[in-house]
Structures are given as C-alpha cells and as structure tokens.
Design a protein around this motif. Structure first.
Motif, PDB file in Angstrom:
ATOM      1  N   ALA A  36      -5.018  -6.560 -10.624  1.00  0.00           N
ATOM      2  CA  ALA A  36      -5.306  -5.162 -10.298  1.00  0.00           C
ATOM      3  C   ALA A  36      -6.612  -5.040  -9.521  1.00  0.00           C
ATOM      4  O   ALA A  36      -6.711  -4.243  -8.573  1.00  0.00           O
ATOM      5  CB  ALA A  36      -5.361  -4.330 -11.581  1.00  0.00           C
ATOM      6  N   ALA A  37      -7.599  -5.828  -9.899  1.00  0.00           N
ATOM      7  CA  ALA A  37      -8.888  -5.790  -9.203  1.00  0.00           C
ATOM      8  C   ALA A  37      -8.744  -6.299  -7.775  1.00  0.00           C
ATOM      9  O   ALA A  37      -9.337  -5.742  -6.836  1.00  0.00           O
ATOM     10  CB  ALA A  37      -9.918  -6.619  -9.971  1.00  0.00           C
ATOM     11  N   TYR A  38      -7.941  -7.367  -7.590  1.00  0.00           N
ATOM     12  CA  TYR A  38      -7.710  -7.900  -6.248  1.00  0.00           C
ATOM     13  C   TYR A  38      -7.012  -6.863  -5.375  1.00  0.00           C
ATOM     14  O   TYR A  38      -7.399  -6.629  -4.219  1.00  0.00           O
ATOM     15  CB  TYR A  38      -6.877  -9.177  -6.318  1.00  0.00           C
ATOM     16  N   LEU A  39      -5.968  -6.233  -5.898  1.00  0.00           N
ATOM     17  CA  LEU A  39      -5.220  -5.236  -5.130  1.00  0.00           C
ATOM     18  C   LEU A  39      -6.115  -4.049  -4.761  1.00  0.00           C
ATOM     19  O   LEU A  39      -6.013  -3.498  -3.655  1.00  0.00           O
ATOM     20  CB  LEU A  39      -4.003  -4.759  -5.917  1.00  0.00           C
ATOM     21  N   LYS A  40      -6.992  -3.663  -5.675  1.00  0.00           N
ATOM     22  CA  LYS A  40      -7.909  -2.558  -5.394  1.00  0.00           C
ATOM     23  C   LYS A  40      -8.891  -2.936  -4.293  1.00  0.00           C
ATOM     24  O   LYS A  40      -9.205  -2.116  -3.400  1.00  0.00           O
ATOM     25  CB  LYS A  40      -8.663  -2.186  -6.671  1.00  0.00           C
ATOM     26  N   LYS A  41      -9.363  -4.173  -4.309  1.00  0.00           N
ATOM     27  CA  LYS A  41     -10.375  -4.610  -3.358  1.00  0.00           C
ATOM     28  C   LYS A  41      -9.811  -4.877  -1.968  1.00  0.00           C
ATOM     29  O   LYS A  41     -10.457  -4.568  -0.957  1.00  0.00           O
ATOM     30  CB  LYS A  41     -11.054  -5.877  -3.891  1.00  0.00           C
ATOM     31  N   ARG A  72       0.828  -1.211   0.000  1.00  0.00           N
ATOM     32  CA  ARG A  72       0.000   0.000   0.000  1.00  0.00           C
ATOM     33  C   ARG A  72       0.863   1.262   0.000  1.00  0.00           C
ATOM     34  O   ARG A  72       0.526   2.259  -0.642  1.00  0.00           O
ATOM     35  CB  ARG A  72      -0.918  -0.034   1.220  1.00  0.00           C
ATOM     36  N   HIS A 126      -5.183  -1.751  -1.657  1.00  0.00           N
ATOM     37  CA  HIS A 126      -5.138  -0.287  -1.782  1.00  0.00           C
ATOM     38  C   HIS A 126      -6.436   0.320  -1.246  1.00  0.00           C
ATOM     39  O   HIS A 126      -7.277   0.830  -1.991  1.00  0.00           O
ATOM     40  CB  HIS A 126      -4.898   0.103  -3.234  1.00  0.00           C
ATOM     41  N   LEU A 127      -6.556   0.253   0.083  1.00  0.00           N
ATOM     42  CA  LEU A 127      -7.779   0.671   0.745  1.00  0.00           C
ATOM     43  C   LEU A 127      -7.509   1.817   1.711  1.00  0.00           C
ATOM     44  O   LEU A 127      -6.501   1.804   2.432  1.00  0.00           O
ATOM     45  CB  LEU A 127      -8.362  -0.500   1.550  1.00  0.00           C
ATOM     46  N   GLU A 157      -5.354  -7.937 -15.209  1.00  0.00           N
ATOM     47  CA  GLU A 157      -6.588  -7.239 -14.867  1.00  0.00           C
ATOM     48  C   GLU A 157      -7.171  -7.764 -13.556  1.00  0.00           C
ATOM     49  O   GLU A 157      -7.616  -6.981 -12.707  1.00  0.00           O
ATOM     50  CB  GLU A 157      -7.619  -7.402 -15.990  1.00  0.00           C
ATOM     51  N   TYR A 184      -9.530  -3.765   5.282  1.00  0.00           N
ATOM     52  CA  TYR A 184      -9.298  -5.098   4.721  1.00  0.00           C
ATOM     53  C   TYR A 184     -10.234  -6.126   5.346  1.00  0.00           C
ATOM     54  O   TYR A 184     -10.850  -6.945   4.633  1.00  0.00           O
ATOM     55  CB  TYR A 184      -7.841  -5.501   4.934  1.00  0.00           C
TER      56      TYR A 184
END
Length: 300
Positions: free
Chosen positions: A265-270, A44, A273-274, A262, A281
């Motif tokens: 990136a979606a996993y990291l966003k969910k 993060r 990167h919160l 793709e 989390y």
C-alpha cells in the motif's frame, strides 16, 4: 497544435480505451521494455477484470495483481527473473482471484502470429506428450491433412488491445524501431501487427519529416496504430533499448514492498496513486536516479 491526422493522446485518454474486462497484451518481453507507465495508469484508474495475454510477463502483470486489476493471465511465465517470484501475482492466483492459462513460450508467440495472419489457430507439431494439452482444453488435437501426423491447434491470441513502449513515433502513429534490435522489440512488432487497437507510448515524439527520412525504421505504420502517448521513461523500471538501463535500485524497492500488504500500500501510494501521472512518478523516482540509467553506449 495537433494536425487533423494526429493520434496523439494523453496517458489518461489512452488508458480510457481499455475498459473493465478488456483482453489485452503488453509488448516487451519478461523484464525488458514493458509499457509500465501505461500499466501504472490502469492501476491508477482502478481498472478491473482484465485478461492479459502474452509470451513472458513480469512487473506488468505483478503490478496489475497488486492493484486488483486482473481476472485471467494467458502466458508462459510470470516472474521477476533474478529478483525471484512475482509475489503479488502468486498470492492472487493462490487466493483464486486470478485464473492461469499456461502456454509454452514459443507457442505463446505463435498465438500472435495466428492473429497477425487472421487465423483462428496456429498449427503446432511439438506438443505431443506435454501436460500443457492435458490441462488446457483450448488446445485441440488434429491430424495433419497432408501427412496424417498428429498436431495441435493453438487458439489465436485474439486480444482487444495491444500496448507497447517504443523509442519514437510521430503524431500520426508511425513508430520507429532500432535497426539493430533484440527480442523484445521484435515481439512489439509482432504484437502491433496482430491487433486492430494498438496503443503506443514513446520516449519521444518526432516530426513526420524525420519519419520520411528514416522510413526504413518504421515497422508499425500509422494505419496500424490507434493512439500515441509521449511518455519519457515509460518503460521504467524496466529498460528501453537505446534509451536507458534497468533500474536495479527501484527493482529492489519494489520487491521489498511486496513482502506485506502494508508495504505494498505504501509503494502504491508513493509511485502509482499520484496526482500528476507519469511526471509525478518520475519526480518520485528522482532525477538523479533516472540520469544514472541513461544508455550512453548507444551513442558510441
């Protein structure tokens, strides 16, 4: 309010003690009791050029690879056991982004023993005939001064920072370990004694009175610990002995997300990167799912 002797820090503050280029080690072993909350915070914060030294790695190193945080890994294994390859790590190695330095598993432990004892190397008598010594120039042959038998000098781990996840500690940094423990917890003790900067994330903060009452369980005393972070489910999705089991559902989601850029990136966003760090989390994972993981056997 923290006492003057308190080593309590937020997750963000503790992770800031690991700058770019740090040589660090994560406690636990393979897919067991890894300090994953701390690893997520490093991703993060956008850490770069990290070298991870260990004995057996899994989601810790793979997630750092997914976040572009790694430059080198020195260990015996990086994989997800029954879930197969650590795909992010493998791709980073194949692209030449991450250097790999191989050591046998037992020798990987010996490197931390050397650091614990303040030695520059650990003598190993069983590497003769292994290609490990051929491809790893840091391992030096020598003759035993007592017997003349061939041996190899394996360099100490020599890490800047060790990060472990434990069940409990007080704010002064006295860390509690289960009286009946498994290999990951023994690895935590060894690593914690091998380094001058030790960051401990814990499931729960306890009082110093609790520590005095259960002093036999303190294997990392306060003078060995630099920072303490209260971090419930800080090992998730890996298990923590006496607290919760592995989250197989989340493992599956993580592995599926490694199939494409793709999905990654979606996993990291969910999950990474919160805003809100570890609390956010845990909300993303879900209270019902976390409740199912509770280790009730430890209460019987």
């Amino acid at each position: 309010m923290p006492s003057p002797s308190s080593k309590l820090q937020s997750l963000e503050e503790a992770a800031a003690r690991v700058p770019d280029g740090t040589r660090l080690a994560f406690g636990g072993f393979a897919v067991y009791q890894k300090p994953m909350g701390f690893v997520r915070e490093l991703v993060r914060q956008g850490r770069r050029n990290l070298t991870v030294v260990g004995s057996a790695q899994s989601y810790d190193v793979d997630l750092l690879a997914a976040g572009g945080c790694l430059s080198c890994v020195e260990t015996s294994y990086v994989g997800l056991e029954k879930h197969g390859l650590a795909r992010h790590y493998r791709r980073a190695v194949e692209r030449g982004e991450v250097k790999v330095v191989d050591y046998p598993e037992m020798v990987s432990w010996d490197r931390f023993r050397a650091s614990q004892e303040g030695l520059a190397f650990w003598p190993v008598p069983f590497l003769g005939g292994s290609d490990i010594v051929r491809y790893n120039p840091a391992i030096k042959p020598f003759a035993c001064p007592m017997t003349g038998h061939p041996m190899h000098a394996v360099p100490a781990a020599d890490v800047d920072v060790v990060v472990i996840h434990a069940l409990a500690a007080d704010e002064r940094g006295n860390v509690v370990f289960p009286a009946r423990r498994l290999l990951p917890q023994s690895n935590d003790v060894l690593m914690g004694r091998s380094c001058d900067t030790v960051i401990v994330t814990v499931e729960k903060l306890v009082s110093n009175a609790f520590i005095r009452k259960h002093s036999r369980l303190v294997e990392l005393p306060s003078y060995k610990v630099s920072s303490v972070v209260e971090l419930p489910y800080g090992a998730h999705p890996t298990p923590a002995l006496g607290a919760y089991h592995a989250d197989e559902k989340h493992y599956g989601e993580y592995v599926a997300a490694s199939e494409s850029a793709e999905a990654t990136a979606a996993y990291l966003k969910k999950f990474v990167h919160l805003d809100g760090g570890n609390d956010a989390y845990l909300e993303a994972v879900g209270a019902a799912q976390l409740a199912r993981l509770k280790d009730m056997d430890s209460l019987l």
